[in-house]
Each structure stands twice: as structure tokens, then as C-alpha cells.
Enzyme design. Structure first.
Site, PDB file in Angstrom:
ATOM      1  N   SER A 241       1.059   3.401   1.048  1.00 31.43           N
ATOM      2  CA  SER A 241      -0.161   2.843   0.369  1.00 31.43           C
ATOM      3  C   SER A 241      -1.363   3.650   1.289  1.00 31.43           C
ATOM      4  CB  SER A 241      -0.740   1.655   0.213  1.00 31.43           C
ATOM      5  OG  SER A 241      -2.326   1.248   1.089  1.00 31.43           O
TER       6      SER A 241
ATOM      7  N   TYR B  49       0.382  -7.187   3.221  1.00 32.73           N
ATOM      8  CA  TYR B  49       0.192  -6.040   2.857  1.00 32.73           C
ATOM      9  C   TYR B  49       0.451  -4.819   3.295  1.00 32.73           C
ATOM     10  CZ  TYR B  49      -1.320  -2.438  -1.229  1.00 32.73           C
ATOM     11  OH  TYR B  49      -0.658  -1.408  -2.154  1.00 32.73           O
TER      12      TYR B  49
END
Ligand code: NAD
Length: 279
Positions: free
Chosen positions: A164, A177
């Protein structure tokens, strides 16, 4: 955008991954679904991993089979060692081997630091980071056993880790995350260094904002979209196909010399757009 413009988009050749066997985790939704379909369209046989909702996995399998390649759905929780071991074991039995692993499964459990429970922290690390470690370990055992088969690919195996932009952009309210994706980057680079001498290529794709169920809140309303677009210099939110195409190319011999790299597919989100007018 009109249909004719969409049809004019270039397509990956249907023979690019001919004869290769691919596993995509979390392949019944969003990016994983688009990637599994794109691998099938490029000629690979594809295992569609899912953890819940068999019906949506079956839809993906059907679409992949329509390209004339083989596919089946396999239920497994990537954070559970025994389930990952048997998933890869079955794949070797059914398809003979594995050439491509796309370690895509991931989730969010958002909270500010002081509101975040240990369970929320552990769930995200277990799925997003440990899940990729387990799948990579089991796939690499098979890559090493088989070695390079020159008629199939120049390398003994390819791993594409779904990371990401948050492997480099800190993200308040999402410490679990962002930490998991920072971990994915270092895991990917370490594995790439360790395995390159065996002709195993490990890379990552770092998506920016892609329209999928994981981030529905960020694009569902006009106001949310407007705020999101301010972070994207290229001026559009990404589609799952933007990521799928990058994965297929990274997994193919066209990018055989790419080792240990994160390919950001983010419309420029990692270019610190706030500095375009400030700083
Ligand atoms: P999604 O929610 O549509 O897909 C995630 C998939 O992972 C689902 O199929 C889900 O069932 C599966 N999954 C969750 N836990 C699992 C487990 N324990 N075992 C097996 N599968 C499991 O979201 P998405 O956007 O398609 O996300 C895919 C990946 O892309 C994730 O790793 C995510 O972090 C990453 N990503 C997404 C974006 C984005 O903007 N959508 C941006 C950056 C990174």
C-alpha cells in the site's frame, strides 16, 4: 467514460503467462478478484482463495474458466498456518506446482491509538503481514523443489506482495494497518535479497486509493471523493484493473529483471501533493 474509449484500452496478451499456475489470496473481492481474472486472461491457471462467501469466489472461477484455463476456489484463512500449508499442498496436487503467488488478502480494523484493542492490532498484523509470510514460505518451498523450467518462465517463481502507499505514508487512526504494510515492505525486500540467487523474484505493488469495499467510506459520497481527489495528482480514483495489470506484468518474464521493488500504482499519491502549492 464512453464504452468505446474503454474498449480502446490496451490488453495484456492472452499468452503472456501461458502454462503458469497462480494463487491469489483474497480473490473473491476488489483487487484480488480483478487480479485473479487478469492472470487467467493472460493464460495462467488460477486458484481463487477466499475466507468467506463461496458464491462470490465461484463467480470469479467461472469468469477465469471462460478464458479456457483452469481454476478452482479454495477456502483458507491466510493467517492460519495449517490452512495455508494445505492450500498450497492441494494446489501442487491439482495443478502440479505453483509459479506465481499474489499475497493480496488484507483488511482494516481502524481506531485511534488509545481506542485500539489488542485484538484489532493483532487481527490486522496476523492477516496482512503474517498471512503473507506464511503464503510466501509455503510457495517458496515448492519453487525451490521445482527450480526453473525454461519453457514456462525464466525464474523459479514469482511473489507479488500487495502492499500500500501506507508502507511509506504514515496514517493516523490506522496504526495497525500502516505498520502491517511497512512490515510487508521490509519482508518483501528481505525475501527478495534472500531468494534472488535461487532465481525467485519477490516484488510488491503499492496501490493508492482504489475503489473497492475496503475503503468504501473514502469514495462513496461526493464530499469524501472530493477530499480523496485532493490527495491524487492524476485526478482519478483507481480501479482494481489498474492494480491487476501491474501485478500481471510484474509476475511475467517481461519484468524478469525487476527484483525487490515496490511498484506504486497510485496516481501520484506518494508524491506529497500537499507540497505542490505549499512548503
Ligand atoms: P477487499 O476488502 O475488497 O478485499 C480483501 C480480500 O481479502 C477479501 O476477499 C477478503 O475476504 C480477503 N481476506 C480478508 N481476510 C482474509 C483472511 N484471513 N484470509 C483470506 N482472505 C482474507 O479490499 P481490497 O481493496 O481489494 O484489498 C486487497 C488488498 O489491497 C489488501 O491487502 C489491501 O490492504 C490492499 N490495498 C487496497 C487499497 C485500496 O484502496 N482498495 C489500497 C492499498 C492497498
Amino acid at each position: 467514460m464512453s464504452t468505446s474509449t474503454r474498449e480502446a484500452r490496451p490488453q495484456i496478451p492472452a499468452t503472456l503467462l501461458k502454462g503458469q499456475k497462480a494463487l491469489v489470496t483474497g480473490a473473491n473481492s476488489g483487487i484480488g478478484k480483478a487480479t485473479a481474472i487478469a492472470l487467467g486472461r493472460a493464460g495462467a491457471d488460477v486458484v481463487v482463495n477466499y475466507v468467506a462467501d463461496r458464491a462470490s469466489a465461484d463467480v470469479v472461477v467461472k469468469e477465469i474458466e471462460s478464458f479456457g484455463v483452469r481454476s478452482y476456489a479454495h477456502e483458507a484463512d491466510v493467517s492460519q498456518e495449517d490452512q495455508v500449508v494445505s492450500m498450497i499442498g492441494r494446489m501442487v496436487e491439482e495443478f502440479g506446482t505453483i509459479d506465481i503467488l499474489v499475497a493480496n488478502a488484507g483488511l482494516q480494523r481502524d481506531a485511534s491509538l488509545t481506542d485500539m484493542s489488542l485484538a484489532q492490532w493483532e487481527k490486522v498484523i496476523d492477516v496482512n503481514l503474517t498471512g503473507q509470510f506464511l503464503c510466501a514460505r509455503e510457495a517458496v518451498k515448492e519453487f525451490q523443489r521445482r527450480g526453473v523450467v525454461p519453457d514456462v518462465s525464466r525464474s523459479a517463481g514469482k511473489i507479488v506482495c500487495m502492499s500500500s502507499v501506507h508502507q511509506v505514508i504514515p496514517w493516523a487512526g490506522h496504526v495497525n494497518y500502516a505498520s502491517s504494510k511497512g512490515g510487508v515492505q521490509m519482508m518483501m525486500e528481505t525475501l527478495a535479497q534472500e531468494l534472488a540467487p535461487q532465481r525467485i523474484r519477490v516484488n510488491a505493488v503499492g496501490p493508492g486509493a482504489i475503489k473497492t469495499p475496503i475503503n468504501r467510506d473514502a469514495w462513496e459520497t461526493g464530499t469524501a471523493q472530493e477530499a480523496l481527489l485532493r490527495l491524487i495528482p492524476y485526478g482519478r480514483i483507481g480501479d482494481p484493473d489498474d492494480i491487476a495489470n501491474a501485478v500481471v506484468l510484474l509476475a511475467s518474464d517481461l519484468l524478469d529483471y525487476v527484483v525487490g521493488t515496490t511498484l506504486f500504482v497510485d496516481g501520484g499519491m506518494t508524491l506529497f501533493p500537499g507540497f505542490a502549492t505549499g512548503g
